[in-house]
Design an enzyme around this catalytic site. Sequence first.
Site, PDB file in Angstrom:
ATOM      1  CG  ASP A  88      -1.913   1.351   1.146  1.00  0.00           C
ATOM      2  OD1 ASP A  88      -2.117   1.771   0.221  1.00  0.00           O
ATOM      3  OD2 ASP A  88      -2.605   1.334   2.272  1.00  0.00           O
ATOM      4  CG  PHE A 127      -2.901  12.215  -4.517  1.00  0.00           C
ATOM      5  CD1 PHE A 127      -2.431  13.408  -5.450  1.00  0.00           C
ATOM      6  CD2 PHE A 127      -2.073  12.128  -3.182  1.00  0.00           C
ATOM      7  CE1 PHE A 127      -1.583  14.291  -5.094  1.00  0.00           C
ATOM      8  CE2 PHE A 127      -1.050  13.163  -3.061  1.00  0.00           C
ATOM      9  CZ  PHE A 127      -0.847  14.151  -4.178  1.00  0.00           C
ATOM     10  CG  ASP A 210      -3.381   1.074   7.354  1.00  0.00           C
ATOM     11  OD1 ASP A 210      -2.314   1.022   7.173  1.00  0.00           O
ATOM     12  OD2 ASP A 210      -3.920   2.012   7.851  1.00  0.00           O
TER      13      ASP A 210
END
Length: 287
Positions: A88, A127, A210
């Site tokens: 991530d 983004f 997460d």
Amino acid sequence: FFLQVLGFEVDTVNSVQFSNHTGYAHWKGQVLNSDELHELYEGLKLNEVNQYDYVLTGYTRDASFLAMVVDIVQELKQQNSNLVYVCDPVMGDKWNGEGSMYVPKDLLPVYRDKVVPVADIITPNQFEAELLTGRKIYTEKDALEVMDMLHAMGPETVVITSSDLQAPLGNDYLIALGSYRKTNADGTKITQRIRVESPKVDAVFVGTGDLFAAMLLAWTHKHPNNLKVACEKTVSAMQHVLQRTIKSAKAQAGEGNKPNSAHLELRMVQSKKDIENPEIIVKATVL
């Protein structure tokens, strides 16, 4: 916690040790550096317990720490060529249409040039996907092309976890997009692309990224080669957690009051059953 609930043995290394997450007005604590990470990994190695099927990384604030993660992942992949690295790439997000980074800017080139090429699954938001590719996303077509650019950098699975694209179901829905591309041993290619529209929840939560990455790891493990089902289970479980959290937060804040950061802590323990066996309330569309 989510992975343990779903039956995974987890060795946790904290990239930061903070009193609380950074969504609060104040936080205190330490940021782990690369030497400290290396020392912890050496301990695992000396005992020969560094046998892993998966590596999952999330929030990191230190560029040298991130570079050390890449070295460790490469070493683990030499031991186990089937190891799956889920990354991530936590760098920033958009607020009211404007994107900004909430980690030091020197992390971007490390993610782009070193981390993403060794990752198998990445879960950027819109983004972050734009930062990694240097390309803006205005339409779904742009997003699919950006995911292709990310595939070309290395990962087989790319999921843009949230975007500000217009959802076919309307303004009250948030779009996530997934793309899975694999080349089989015989040279044939498999490509799966999906769109997931989930109801927006009117609050700012910390930790949803997460949660998404951990559950996507678990559900892609249990449903390999089926990104549609893995994403449906991941996003449905998230909806259950968020709905329970907002309901609890409003009750704690009291009528007419806006819930604060403490009220909006994700209700994970209370959602154990939904994490183990999520009722599918969000369906994915195959593109």
